[in-house]
Write a protein that holds these residues in place. Structure first.
Motif, PDB file in Angstrom:
ATOM      1  N   VAL A 290     -19.279   7.120 -15.836  1.00  0.00           N
ATOM      2  CA  VAL A 290     -18.234   7.765 -15.031  1.00  0.00           C
ATOM      3  C   VAL A 290     -17.327   6.730 -14.378  1.00  0.00           C
ATOM      4  O   VAL A 290     -16.094   6.878 -14.371  1.00  0.00           O
ATOM      5  N   VAL A 291     -17.910   5.661 -13.825  1.00  0.00           N
ATOM      6  CA  VAL A 291     -17.090   4.614 -13.199  1.00  0.00           C
ATOM      7  C   VAL A 291     -16.163   3.978 -14.226  1.00  0.00           C
ATOM      8  O   VAL A 291     -14.969   3.754 -13.970  1.00  0.00           O
ATOM      9  N   GLY A 292     -16.697   3.702 -15.427  1.00  0.00           N
ATOM     10  CA  GLY A 292     -15.864   3.107 -16.469  1.00  0.00           C
ATOM     11  C   GLY A 292     -14.709   4.006 -16.871  1.00  0.00           C
ATOM     12  O   GLY A 292     -13.558   3.566 -16.967  1.00  0.00           O
ATOM     13  N   ALA A 293     -14.993   5.280 -17.110  1.00  0.00           N
ATOM     14  CA  ALA A 293     -13.943   6.213 -17.540  1.00  0.00           C
ATOM     15  C   ALA A 293     -12.921   6.449 -16.434  1.00  0.00           C
ATOM     16  O   ALA A 293     -11.708   6.502 -16.697  1.00  0.00           O
ATOM     17  N   ALA A 294     -13.389   6.596 -15.198  1.00  0.00           N
ATOM     18  CA  ALA A 294     -12.466   6.797 -14.082  1.00  0.00           C
ATOM     19  C   ALA A 294     -11.573   5.577 -13.892  1.00  0.00           C
ATOM     20  O   ALA A 294     -10.368   5.699 -13.624  1.00  0.00           O
ATOM     21  N   THR A 295     -12.141   4.383 -14.057  1.00  0.00           N
ATOM     22  CA  THR A 295     -11.344   3.160 -13.948  1.00  0.00           C
ATOM     23  C   THR A 295     -10.292   3.104 -15.043  1.00  0.00           C
ATOM     24  O   THR A 295      -9.151   2.687 -14.806  1.00  0.00           O
ATOM     25  N   ALA A 296     -10.667   3.516 -16.261  1.00  0.00           N
ATOM     26  CA  ALA A 296      -9.719   3.492 -17.381  1.00  0.00           C
ATOM     27  C   ALA A 296      -8.493   4.346 -17.081  1.00  0.00           C
ATOM     28  O   ALA A 296      -7.350   3.921 -17.316  1.00  0.00           O
ATOM     29  N   LEU A 297      -8.697   5.545 -16.556  1.00  0.00           N
ATOM     30  CA  LEU A 297      -7.579   6.433 -16.265  1.00  0.00           C
ATOM     31  C   LEU A 297      -6.795   5.964 -15.041  1.00  0.00           C
ATOM     32  O   LEU A 297      -5.557   5.951 -15.043  1.00  0.00           O
ATOM     33  N   TRP A 298      -7.498   5.573 -13.998  1.00  0.00           N
ATOM     34  CA  TRP A 298      -6.851   5.149 -12.743  1.00  0.00           C
ATOM     35  C   TRP A 298      -5.923   3.961 -12.992  1.00  0.00           C
ATOM     36  O   TRP A 298      -4.765   3.957 -12.554  1.00  0.00           O
ATOM     37  N   ALA A 299      -6.421   2.958 -13.691  1.00  0.00           N
ATOM     38  CA  ALA A 299      -5.628   1.755 -13.929  1.00  0.00           C
ATOM     39  C   ALA A 299      -4.459   2.034 -14.876  1.00  0.00           C
ATOM     40  O   ALA A 299      -3.366   1.474 -14.711  1.00  0.00           O
ATOM     41  N   ALA A 300      -4.674   2.898 -15.867  1.00  0.00           N
ATOM     42  CA  ALA A 300      -3.581   3.239 -16.787  1.00  0.00           C
ATOM     43  C   ALA A 300      -2.461   3.953 -16.050  1.00  0.00           C
ATOM     44  O   ALA A 300      -1.270   3.737 -16.329  1.00  0.00           O
ATOM     45  N   LEU A 301      -2.812   4.793 -15.099  1.00  0.00           N
ATOM     46  CA  LEU A 301      -1.805   5.499 -14.312  1.00  0.00           C
ATOM     47  C   LEU A 301      -0.970   4.511 -13.500  1.00  0.00           C
ATOM     48  O   LEU A 301       0.262   4.601 -13.461  1.00  0.00           O
ATOM     49  N   ILE A 302      -1.628   3.549 -12.864  1.00  0.00           N
ATOM     50  CA  ILE A 302      -0.904   2.569 -12.051  1.00  0.00           C
ATOM     51  C   ILE A 302      -0.024   1.677 -12.923  1.00  0.00           C
ATOM     52  O   ILE A 302       1.097   1.314 -12.536  1.00  0.00           O
ATOM     53  N   ALA A 303      -0.515   1.331 -14.123  1.00  0.00           N
ATOM     54  CA  ALA A 303       0.255   0.460 -15.015  1.00  0.00           C
ATOM     55  C   ALA A 303       1.619   1.052 -15.356  1.00  0.00           C
ATOM     56  O   ALA A 303       2.595   0.325 -15.558  1.00  0.00           O
ATOM     57  N   ALA A 304       1.701   2.386 -15.408  1.00  0.00           N
ATOM     58  CA  ALA A 304       2.954   3.049 -15.774  1.00  0.00           C
ATOM     59  C   ALA A 304       4.037   2.878 -14.721  1.00  0.00           C
ATOM     60  O   ALA A 304       5.209   3.158 -14.990  1.00  0.00           O
ATOM     61  N   GLY A 305       3.679   2.421 -13.525  1.00  0.00           N
ATOM     62  CA  GLY A 305       4.665   2.284 -12.457  1.00  0.00           C
ATOM     63  C   GLY A 305       4.967   0.857 -12.061  1.00  0.00           C
ATOM     64  O   GLY A 305       5.549   0.619 -10.998  1.00  0.00           O
ATOM     65  N   GLN A 306       4.586  -0.118 -12.901  1.00  0.00           N
ATOM     66  CA  GLN A 306       4.807  -1.520 -12.560  1.00  0.00           C
ATOM     67  C   GLN A 306       6.069  -2.071 -13.222  1.00  0.00           C
ATOM     68  O   GLN A 306       6.453  -1.651 -14.302  1.00  0.00           O
ATOM     69  N   GLN A 548      11.311   6.209 -12.479  1.00  0.00           N
ATOM     70  CA  GLN A 548      11.368   6.084 -11.023  1.00  0.00           C
ATOM     71  C   GLN A 548      12.266   7.166 -10.433  1.00  0.00           C
ATOM     72  O   GLN A 548      11.942   7.774  -9.398  1.00  0.00           O
ATOM     73  N   LYS A 549      13.352   7.429 -11.096  1.00  0.00           N
ATOM     74  CA  LYS A 549      14.285   8.457 -10.624  1.00  0.00           C
ATOM     75  C   LYS A 549      13.660   9.850 -10.712  1.00  0.00           C
ATOM     76  O   LYS A 549      13.841  10.684  -9.816  1.00  0.00           O
ATOM     77  N   ALA A 550      12.873  10.079 -11.774  1.00  0.00           N
ATOM     78  CA  ALA A 550      12.289  11.408 -11.971  1.00  0.00           C
ATOM     79  C   ALA A 550      11.104  11.664 -11.043  1.00  0.00           C
ATOM     80  O   ALA A 550      10.948  12.766 -10.517  1.00  0.00           O
ATOM     81  N   LEU A 551      10.283  10.656 -10.805  1.00  0.00           N
ATOM     82  CA  LEU A 551       9.053  10.853 -10.033  1.00  0.00           C
ATOM     83  C   LEU A 551       9.212  10.583  -8.545  1.00  0.00           C
ATOM     84  O   LEU A 551       8.393  11.025  -7.742  1.00  0.00           O
ATOM     85  N   GLY A 552      10.226   9.830  -8.164  1.00  0.00           N
ATOM     86  CA  GLY A 552      10.497   9.593  -6.748  1.00  0.00           C
ATOM     87  C   GLY A 552       9.352   8.936  -6.008  1.00  0.00           C
ATOM     88  O   GLY A 552       8.898   7.851  -6.351  1.00  0.00           O
ATOM     89  N   THR A 556       6.864   5.487  -6.527  1.00  0.00           N
ATOM     90  CA  THR A 556       6.717   4.436  -5.518  1.00  0.00           C
ATOM     91  C   THR A 556       5.253   4.177  -5.225  1.00  0.00           C
ATOM     92  O   THR A 556       4.814   3.034  -5.080  1.00  0.00           O
ATOM     93  N   ALA A 557       4.460   5.263  -5.156  1.00  0.00           N
ATOM     94  CA  ALA A 557       3.024   5.109  -4.924  1.00  0.00           C
ATOM     95  C   ALA A 557       2.360   4.366  -6.084  1.00  0.00           C
ATOM     96  O   ALA A 557       1.501   3.503  -5.872  1.00  0.00           O
ATOM     97  N   LEU A 558       2.766   4.696  -7.324  1.00  0.00           N
ATOM     98  CA  LEU A 558       2.224   3.983  -8.471  1.00  0.00           C
ATOM     99  C   LEU A 558       2.592   2.509  -8.411  1.00  0.00           C
ATOM    100  O   LEU A 558       1.759   1.629  -8.673  1.00  0.00           O
ATOM    101  N   ASN A 559       3.852   2.242  -8.084  1.00  0.00           N
ATOM    102  CA  ASN A 559       4.303   0.855  -7.998  1.00  0.00           C
ATOM    103  C   ASN A 559       3.552   0.089  -6.919  1.00  0.00           C
ATOM    104  O   ASN A 559       3.311  -1.118  -7.053  1.00  0.00           O
TER     105      ASN A 559
END
Length: 641
Positions: A290-306, A548-552, A556-559
């Motif tokens: 569970v920790v591995g899978a949750a980390t995979a999704l969490w980090a991928a989400l953040i990567a989309a905002g960098q 960035q314009k679409a998600l507002g 910013t939270a992802l970034n």
């Protein structure tokens, strides 16, 4: 060929020798010579690894375990520790990956670090990093593994903060060191409990005792959970992943080495090495999955905002490590090591490709391509680089497609094998399967976003417009890594299954066409979404990032990395700093120093009072004797009464 096993220690010794040669060499030395010495040492280590692998391959499958004892390290009954090497399919496969990837990164660094005044120190640390990881991989007991474990932590600190003249770089190195110490505290307690339980640190006796079922299940669960605490630090899993994005402060070859072949892969290797322990602790396995899978999704989400090119790759590594950890936790050791190997190739390719881009932009900036402040890592200042840097662009595109899981590239096969291991499972594994599928979509999306931002469209800065291709010493390793990113997946493709035959004979990889089709459709959907949003027609130069314009505020939270650093700062860092301030300003001066100084003052007052009776007058001394005699007489009379 068995005689080769006695020389296996050279795998570790060669990079250590390179470190020592560059350490003791004095006087003016050409910077290229320093790099050649370090690279030759790494290449020699790879050569010995190949020979040892071949010698082990020549043996029957049931005889592919050789333990080489080098010398007695400690003998304090009941503790007896040998410095020895364990040569088996897992350790030799890891040694090949570490030394091959490490050698290519050393060669690339000759060009990347050219002109740096501290290049000797850089290559010394790089060689030491390689030797430390190889010690971890080849150790035949948990205590020696722990020595390598801590040494790679030290080397990462030294290399992340290599350019320590910049305060942020020094801070990033300290952050990596401290966060890993938190995980390593649990790891250390786990090792002590392991020794208390088994009476030894050696793998063989520990695994044999577990297989006999003589150890209480609850105790095994506690030991493995404590060991996993160390894994969350080294392999950057929730909640201790926060050091890895800031590790990008080091030179780009360091990032490539950390992310592809050393440091972060140590945790995955530990779970694979200690598989009998984890397999006997189902609760721990569920936590790991569970920790591995949750980390995979969490980090991928953040990567989309960098916007930082290396930070996208950093969160990508955290995400892909989540895949490996989930697979290892589910008992799919071959799938985990398979993805570790393919990931080593395409992630090294991506980091070195990013380094090529950064190197070109910095060169253009310093030679008239721009003026004023400039961040060479900011993807918003790139664009159009495919025309200026075709070799870097093509190889980078191959690495991105492999990471996204596009068939038939390497990442497709290894990621599909992990998904197959969790497919159809129940309970927590079913949840993990869904999380990993979502992460696969996001991976394809953010890599497509990055490729289009960096290489497509028109240049968005003078530096991008004047960038030039990197020298051959840098682009040649890119080509080699691109080749492996294409073909490495076939090593364990269904029907061939060479890696499975090597690591787990009799357990060939499975292939489910419907699963492969689903994974491919998800990856293509991510690529399509990235292309639709970031293609040049949809994002002309000078316009704000469309996502960035679409998600507002959510973008910013992802970034801002979903404000995890701020939460940790509020919950842990600031209270600890407040406690440190209280100790430094109250407890230390008024408590500790106050007690010591008060005692000193008390002694001084007593001494001053005593000095009054040391006047040198005989009459005063006689009077003192008289008073003393009277006192003693009265005391005796009272007692006798």
């Amino acid at each position: 060929m068995d005689a080769l096993f006695g020389w296996s220690w050279l795998i570790i010794a060669f990079p250590l020798l390179g470190f020592l040669i560059n350490l003791v060499s004095t006087g003016p030395t050409r910077e290229r010579t320093v790099g050649i010495v370090a690279s030759a040492a790494a290449a020699a280590s790879f050569g010995v690894s190949v020979l040892v692998f071949a010698a082990l391959l020549a043996r029957p499958a049931e005889a592919r375990l050789v333990e080489v004892s080098l010398y007695r390290w400690a003998a304090v009954p009941p503790l007896a520790v040998e410095v020895g090497l364990r040569l088996d399919p897992l350790s030799t496969a890891m040694a090949l990956i570490v030394t091959l990837v490490g050698t290519l990164i050393h060669i690339y660094s000759i060009g990347y670090m050219a002109g740096d005044p501290h290049i000797r120190r850089f290559f010394m640390f790089l060689n030491l990093f390689l030797a430390s990881m190889l010690l971890l991989v080849l150790a035949d007991n948990f205590l020696l593994l722990f020595v390598g474990w801590e040494l790679v932590g030290l080397c990462s600190y030294l290399l992340i903060g290599f350019w320590f003249e910049v305060p942020y770089n020094a801070w990033a190195g300290r952050k990596a060191f401290i966060v890993n110490r938190i995980g390593d505290f649990g790891f250390t307690v786990g090792l002590l409990l392991l020794f208390w339980t088994f009476g030894t640190f050696r793998y063989g006796p520990v695994f044999e005792a577990v297989e006999r079922g003589t150890v209480e299940a609850g105790l095994l669960t506690l030991i493995t959970l404590l060991l996993f605490a160390g894994v969350t630090g080294k392999s950057a899993q929730i909640p201790l992943y926060v050091w890895l994005p800031d590790a990008m402060a080091g030179p780009t070859p360091v990032s490539a080495l950390i992310h592809a072949a050393t440091m972060v892969t140590a945790g995955v290797y530990l779970i694979a090495r200690a598989h009998p322990l984890f397999a006997a602790a189902p609760l721990t396995q569920g936590v790991v999955v569970v920790v591995g899978a949750a980390t995979a999704l969490w980090a991928a989400l953040i990567a989309a905002g960098q916007f930082d090119i290396k930070r996208v790759l950093a969160f990508s590594t955290i995400s892909q490590l989540g895949y490996m950890v989930a697979a290892a936790g589910a008992g799919a050791t071959t799938a985990a090591i398979f993805h570790l190997g393919t990931h080593a190739f395409f992630k090294a390719l991506l980091f070195l490709g990013a380094g090529s881009v950064i190197h070109a932009l910095e060169h253009a900036h310093h030679h008239g391509g721009g003026s004023g402040p400039f961040d060479p890592n900011d993807m918003r200042r790139m664009g159009g680089l495919a025309r200026r840097m075709p070799t870097t662009a093509w190889t980078y595109g191959i690495g991105a497609a492999a990471l996204a899981g596009i068939p038939p590239l390497a990442g497709f096969w290894s990621k599909d094998e992990i998904l197959n291991a969790l497919r159809g499972a129940a309970g927590w594994s079913a949840l993990a399967y869904g999380l990993l599928l979502a992460a696969a979509f996001l991976t394809a999306f953010y890599m497509t976003r990055q490729v289009w931002m960096v290489f497509a469209g028109a240049p968005r800065s003078p530096e991008a417009a004047h960038a030039e291709e990197s020298p051959a010493v840098m682009t040649a390793p890119l080509g080699i890594f691109a080749f492996f990113s294409i073909v490495a997946g076939w090593i364990n493709a269904p029907g061939l299954g060479l890696l499975a035959a090597w690591l787990e004979p009799g357990h060939p990889p499975t292939f489910h066409p419907e699963q492969a089709a689903l994974a491919t459709l998800i990856a293509l959907a991510g690529v399509g979404a990235g292309w639709a949003i970031y293609r040049p027609q949809a994002w002309p130069a000078g316009v704000e990032d469309p996502l960035q314009k679409a998600l507002g505020a959510f973008f910013t939270a992802l970034n801002r990395k979903l404000y995890v650093d701020e939460v940790y700062d509020a919950l842990f860092v600031r209270p600890f700093q407040g406690l440190a301030w209280a100790v430094a300003t109250v407890v230390e001066p008024y408590g500790i120093d106050g007690a010591v100084n008060g005692l000193a003052r008390l002694v001084g007052v007593a001494a001053a009072w005593a000095r009054r009776w040391s006047s040198g007058y005989v009459r005063q001394y006689g009077l003192s004797v008289l008073f003393g005699a009277v006192f003693l007489l009265l005391y005796v009379l009272l007692i006798l009464r």
